[in-house]
Design an enzyme around this catalytic site. Structure first.
Site, PDB file in Angstrom:
ATOM      1  N   HIS A 163       0.810  -1.225   0.000  1.00  0.00           N
ATOM      2  CA  HIS A 163       0.000   0.000   0.000  1.00  0.00           C
ATOM      3  C   HIS A 163       0.840   1.272   0.000  1.00  0.00           C
ATOM      4  CE1 HIS A 163      -3.458   2.454   0.271  1.00  0.00           C
ATOM      5  NE2 HIS A 163      -4.181   1.764   1.132  1.00  0.00           N
TER       6      HIS A 163
ATOM      7  N   ASP B  85     -10.965  -3.616 -17.639  1.00  0.00           N
ATOM      8  CA  ASP B  85     -11.340  -4.530 -18.723  1.00  0.00           C
ATOM      9  C   ASP B  85     -10.079  -5.078 -19.381  1.00  0.00           C
ATOM     10  OD1 ASP B  85     -12.307  -5.817 -20.964  1.00  0.00           O
ATOM     11  OD2 ASP B  85     -13.366  -4.076 -21.783  1.00  0.00           O
TER      12      ASP B  85
END
Length: 459
Positions: A165, A380
């Site tokens: 992170h 996508d």
């Protein structure tokens, strides 16, 4: 069909491999910003995306497509292929070694349909779908990303990812994932060029703390109220139009224009506080993760993929929070969110340098992160948008159980809403369910608990 907590997923994994950039990249050291470089972000965060079979992609292997796209994207995002090093005063920098990210190709003996029609955290067998390669999950000197692509029997697949992170926030990670998706669909370069420029969020010289930052208070856990790590229960709760209408009815007239985030956060904070039963005289905290990209002048450049959020906190005596109407918590949440400015962010960066990069206060703290607009589900790779995309579970971080996410979700009635994974010890979860159900089903001022009917998944 609800998510089957009893579902057992058998996964056959290939040997983990390192995916390096497709072309040579610079070998250099890149310091993180002082917003990136705080103790609270020194952990690995898991995400998961489910993709349906697409007949138009028949014959294309998602693992091969994504492996190649990762290699191409890492040419532009080459710091992800490096390793974190720690220097004087615990300062983190990426050594851009080009070693690569960890990648696992896998097959599972299940179909997407077997996960149920409610794809949302917590997911069964997550540790099989995002395998923790031994020795890979450290903050320093380890791969900064781990990706597992698991093919399903139906022709769909699961893309799971684990991120260090300190490198990126949700917006930065989605930007990288979209770049991978563009490469997978045939692009030669990302439509948004990555911007490092971590010095934009680094401390001043000399550093000076100009704002109040109670999120970093040093609080002694005198009553042992940090959430215990054993006997933890994970459940998700759906909030759609009717639930939000019920919550808004509890808001006082002068706060009826509050945001969805604000009313939900205030209600969850109050319910969770009642559930964990702290001493009424002790303080409890709610931290709202606030994207600060729009708070700067000049703005942080498009393409910046570092951490650019604040952790403003609201603090209340536990007794006052539980005994007052919801408007009390709502006022506190709104004020904390509004505290975040460009100066506030600079003050946080300076505090990190002056105080040794402290961790946020976790004693009697609840932290919420809204990823409804992050765009995880829109990534996508050629198979269309994800059936689910986003955090793999709640309760992540250095202290399990502290953080929950707000994840976009459409229920089987076609209603758009938010699903919230919650992580609590089992007895506290029962109290949380009763209190939240009471709040949703009762008119203002009536706190009578009723039987819960709105739990949408649990493990």
């Amino acid at each position: 069909m609800s998510p089957p907590s009893s579902l057992v997923v058998k996964v056959h994994r290939h040997a983990p491999e390192l995916i390096a950039p497709a072309k040579p990249t610079p070998h250099e050291f890149k310091p993180l910003s002082d917003i990136d470089d705080q103790e609270s972000l020194r952990f690995q965060i898991p995400l998961i995306h489910f993709y349906r079979c697409d007949p138009a992609m028949r014959g294309r292997d998602p693992a091969k497509v994504i492996r190649e796209a990762l290699s191409q994207a890492l040419v532009f995002y080459y710091p992800f292929a490096g390793r974190l090093r720690e220097g004087p005063a615990r300062k983190l920098a990426v050594e851009c070694t080009g070693e690569g990210i960890m990648f696992i190709e896998a097959d599972a003996d299940v179909t997407l349909e077997q996960f149920g029609d409610h794809l949302q955290p917590p997911f069964p067998c997550l540790e099989e779908l995002l395998f923790n390669v031994p020795g890979s999950d450290g903050v320093l000197n380890c791969p900064l990303l781990l990706v597992q692509v698991t093919r399903l029997k139906c022709g769909g697949f699961i893309f799971a990812l684990r991120l260090n992170h300190t490198m990126s926030d949700a917006a930065g990670l989605v930007q990288f994932m979209n770049a991978v998706g563009e490469m997978a669909r045939g692009a030669c370069a990302p439509s948004i060029q990555p911007v490092w420029q971590r010095e934009l969020l680094s401390a001043r010289d000399p550093p000076r703390v100009t704002c109040i930052h109670r999120e970093y208070d040093e609080v002694a856990d005198t009553k042992n109220t940090v959430i215990p790590l054993d006997d933890m229960t994970h459940r998700s709760f759906f909030f759609g139009p009717s639930e939000f209408a019920a919550l808004r009815r509890l808001a006082p007239p002068h706060l009826c224009s509050c945001s969805t985030f604000e009313i939900l956060t205030a209600c969850l904070w109050r319910c969770r506080t009642i559930a964990i039963q702290p001493d009424p005289e002790e303080d409890v905290r709610i931290i709202s993760i606030v994207n600060a990209r729009g708070k700067f002048d000049p703005l942080i450049p498009n393409g910046y993929y570092g951490n650019a959020f604040a952790l403003p906190v609201a603090v209340s005596g536990a007794g006052k929070l539980c005994q007052n109407p919801i408007g009390y918590a709502l006022e506190l949440v709104k004020k904390a969110k509004n505290d975040v400015t460009s100066e506030y962010m600079q003050s946080v960066a300076d505090l990190m340098v002056l105080k040794g990069r402290p961790h946020i206060t976790v004693v009697r703290t609840f932290c919420v992160s809204d990823v409804t607009r992050a765009g995880f589900g829109d990534v996508d790779f050629g198979w269309g948008k994800a059936a689910y995309g986003g955090p793999a579970k709640g309760g992540v971080g250095a202290i399990p159980g502290v953080v929950s996410f707000y994840v976009p979700f459409k229920n089987k009635q076609g209603e758009n809403g938010i699903v919230v994974p919650i992580c609590l010890p089992a007895p506290a979860m029962e109290r949380f369910v009763a209190e939240l159900d009471s709040m949703l089903k009762s008119p203002p001022g009536d706190n009578t608990a009723k039987t819960s009917t709105f739990i949408t998944s649990s493990l």
